[in-house]
Design a protein around this motif. Structure first.
Motif, PDB file in Angstrom:
ATOM      1  N   ARG A  56       2.807 -71.525 -30.417  1.00  0.00           N
ATOM      2  CA  ARG A  56       1.935 -70.793 -31.341  1.00  0.00           C
ATOM      3  C   ARG A  56       0.543 -71.427 -31.387  1.00  0.00           C
ATOM      4  O   ARG A  56      -0.462 -70.731 -31.345  1.00  0.00           O
ATOM      5  N   ARG A  57       0.477 -72.747 -31.422  1.00  0.00           N
ATOM      6  CA  ARG A  57      -0.819 -73.421 -31.507  1.00  0.00           C
ATOM      7  C   ARG A  57      -1.589 -73.383 -30.191  1.00  0.00           C
ATOM      8  O   ARG A  57      -2.815 -73.398 -30.181  1.00  0.00           O
ATOM      9  N   ARG A  89      -1.329 -70.959 -27.819  1.00  0.00           N
ATOM     10  CA  ARG A  89      -1.635 -69.592 -27.376  1.00  0.00           C
ATOM     11  C   ARG A  89      -3.066 -69.227 -27.764  1.00  0.00           C
ATOM     12  O   ARG A  89      -3.478 -69.413 -28.895  1.00  0.00           O
ATOM     13  N   PRO A  90      -3.847 -68.713 -26.814  1.00  0.00           N
ATOM     14  CA  PRO A  90      -5.218 -68.303 -27.146  1.00  0.00           C
ATOM     15  C   PRO A  90      -5.205 -67.142 -28.134  1.00  0.00           C
ATOM     16  O   PRO A  90      -4.341 -66.271 -28.072  1.00  0.00           O
ATOM     17  N   ARG A  91      -6.147 -67.173 -29.026  1.00  0.00           N
ATOM     18  CA  ARG A  91      -6.274 -66.085 -29.993  1.00  0.00           C
ATOM     19  C   ARG A  91      -6.960 -64.913 -29.323  1.00  0.00           C
ATOM     20  O   ARG A  91      -7.891 -65.091 -28.551  1.00  0.00           O
ATOM     21  N   VAL A 131      -9.313 -61.803 -29.562  1.00  0.00           N
ATOM     22  CA  VAL A 131     -10.372 -61.181 -30.344  1.00  0.00           C
ATOM     23  C   VAL A 131     -10.834 -59.976 -29.546  1.00  0.00           C
ATOM     24  O   VAL A 131     -11.389 -60.113 -28.465  1.00  0.00           O
TER      25      VAL A 131
END
Length: 98
Positions: free
Chosen positions: A52-53, A55-57, A59
């Motif tokens: 989770r941390r 993984r790229p967000r 946008v």
């Protein structure tokens, strides 16, 4: 058996993690290692947190986000200037006008 087949990003990360061992270990060992790593990342609490941390967000577009004018009570911070707080920069918070 746990499989990251539905997650292309995770499959890519697993491939990158296994790359140094390709050609050095038999295919059966590589398959076992990849399966175990995928299982740890998908089912164990710490593994899932790391994924989770890392993984790229996503946008889709940047810009201004319109907020609805009607907010239910307790839904979040107030937008009223009288109720906003401003920081003094010294670790304490003062109400506006004080």
């Amino acid at each position: 058996m746990v499989s990251p087949d539905g997650d292309p990003w995770l499959a890519e990360q697993l491939d990158a993690a296994m790359a140094p061992y390709v050609g050095r270990l038999p295919e059966s060992e590589l398959a076992w290692m990849r399966e175990r790593l995928a299982e740890a990342l998908l089912t164990e609490r710490r593994g899932a947190e790391l994924v989770r941390r890392a993984r790229p967000r996503v946008v889709e577009a940047s810009g201004t986000v319109a907020m609805s004018a009607a907010r239910s009570p307790g839904a979040g911070p107030s937008s009223s200037p009288a109720q906003r707080r401003e920081g003094s920069g010294r670790g304490r918070v003062a109400k506006k006008g004080q």
